[in-house]
Design an enzyme around this catalytic site. Structure first.
Site, mmCIF file in Angstrom:
data_model
loop_
_atom_site.group_PDB
_atom_site.id
_atom_site.type_symbol
_atom_site.label_atom_id
_atom_site.label_comp_id
_atom_site.label_asym_id
_atom_site.label_seq_id
_atom_site.Cartn_x
_atom_site.Cartn_y
_atom_site.Cartn_z
ATOM 1 N N ARG A 246 6.727 -2.037 1.784
ATOM 2 C CA ARG A 246 6.058 -0.995 1.010
ATOM 3 C C ARG A 246 6.886 -0.681 -0.237
ATOM 4 N NH1 ARG A 246 2.100 -2.246 3.204
ATOM 5 N NH2 ARG A 246 0.671 -0.963 4.424
ATOM 6 N N GLU A 275 0.150 1.330 -6.756
ATOM 7 C CA GLU A 275 -0.688 0.120 -6.778
ATOM 8 C C GLU A 275 -2.109 0.493 -7.113
ATOM 9 O OE1 GLU A 275 -0.179 -1.834 -3.005
ATOM 10 O OE2 GLU A 275 1.961 -2.091 -3.291
ATOM 11 N N HIS A 294 -0.054 -7.337 -4.098
ATOM 12 C CA HIS A 294 -0.120 -6.952 -2.671
ATOM 13 C C HIS A 294 -1.034 -7.905 -1.898
ATOM 14 C CE1 HIS A 294 0.292 -3.393 0.334
ATOM 15 N NE2 HIS A 294 0.168 -4.527 0.977
#
Ligand code: DGY
Length: 332
Positions: A246, A275, A294
């Site tokens: 993360r 993000e 991601h």
């Protein structure tokens, strides 16, 4: 608890594969509304008032949202990470939280290892040399990479995904593995193939010894901002940092300083504090950064397996059965 066949109201807050959506629609009344799309936000908010179950991911389910969902009994997240959910409020209300551990382990480890390879061997930078027509002579030392095989791999986090990355490094690339986690893992019983190949190591020592440090951490009170100025300062000159857990476990300003003026050779990042990565983030175009959007679990096979497990979890919970993958510590 008796098994219930009653139709209930469900809110699907991100796209699901058609076969999994059909499983839900066969048993319950489904509202599809993605709150990230402005035109669907009103339908999402309206549905909250009556839903008993929600399924989706990548959207903050905070105290304010939960307050608008008085009938909610279960949330099924199409993710293994649960940092988007207000865990204390869920526990206080007795709302179940399910997630998707296991099915994404190997794919996410592949992604993390690809960042280790890409940063060490400068894959993206050198591929663009060819693509842009700048390969006009044999490359010289200024563009050489660093070996991966045989280097010391330091893992921050040693759950399923950390262990899968360790396997790739230790068994495939002959890398000695150091790992930092709350408790040492009994490798002989839990991961015998790694016995004698991975050593539980205090954080500072790991940072000082590893050639490549890969973070595979969930976001929690303990891990938020774990990698800061002091920690990057402890890393070996020329070391590489990879983050596949993360983004907010890393203080991005400290990472930038370590890349700009410290000894960090490169960073491979699949996750960011915000993000999608903001256009003005200095990490986006940084020459020493390989940045991915991601994609840890983003393959056809794995995203489908995650959707299957999340759908199963939700159907089980709404039927009054124990879900296959209830988040540890969640109401049951
Ligand atoms: C997860 O499931 O938490 C991953 O970050 C998704 O790729």
């Amino acid at each position: 608890m008796p098994v219930s066949t009653e139709r209930k109201k469900i809110l699907v807050f991100r796209e699901l594969p058609p076969d999994q959506l059909a499983r839900l629609q066969a048993r319950h009344d489904v509202t599809l509304a993605n709150p990230r799309l402005a035109e669907q936000l009103p339908a999402f908010q309206a549905a909250l008032a009556t839903v008993e179950g929600m399924i989706g991911s990548s959207y903050p389910v905070d105290d304010a949202l939960l307050a608008r969902a008085p009938q909610l009994k279960v949330i099924s997240s199409v993710s293994v990470g649960v940092d988007n959910y207000a865990l204390d409020a869920l526990a206080a209300r007795g709302i179940m939280l399910c997630h998707t551990p296991g099915v994404l382990t190997e794919t996410t480890a592949d992604t993390i290892f690809s960042l280790i390879m890409a940063t060490s061997r400068r894959i993206v930078e050198l591929a663009s040399l060819v693509r842009e027509g700048r390969w006009t002579r044999n490359i010289g030392e200024d563009l050489f990479g660093r070996d991966v095989h045989g280097k010391t791999l330091g893992l921050l986090g040693f759950g399923r995904i950390g262990q899968a990355v360790a396997r790739r490094g230790a068994l495939g690339f002959g890398m000695p593995v150091l790992y930092h986690s709350r408790r040492p893992v009994d490798l002989a019983s839990q991961a015998p193939d790694l016995a004698g190949k991975a050593a539980h190591t205090p954080l500072d020592e790991l940072l000082q010894r590893a050639d490549i440090v890969a973070a595979v951490l969930p976001l929690s009170r303990e891990t938020r901002g774990l990698m800061g100025e002091r920690e990057f300062g402890l890393m070996k000159p020329g070391a590489i940092f990879v983050n596949g857990g993360r983004g907010a476990t890393v203080r991005e300003g400290a990472l930038l300083d370590a890349l700009n003026t410290g000894g960090l050779r490169a960073a491979g990042l699949d996750v960011f504090a915000t993000e999608p990565l903001p256009m003005n983030s200095p990490l986006r175009l940084h020459p020493k950064v390989t940045a991915l959007p991601h994609i840890g679990s983003a393959t056809f096979e794995t995203r489908h397996a995650m959707a299957v497990l999340a759908t199963t979890n939700l159907l089980q919970a709404l039927a009054g059965e124990r879900p296959t993958a209830l988040f540890e510590g969640s109401a049951s």
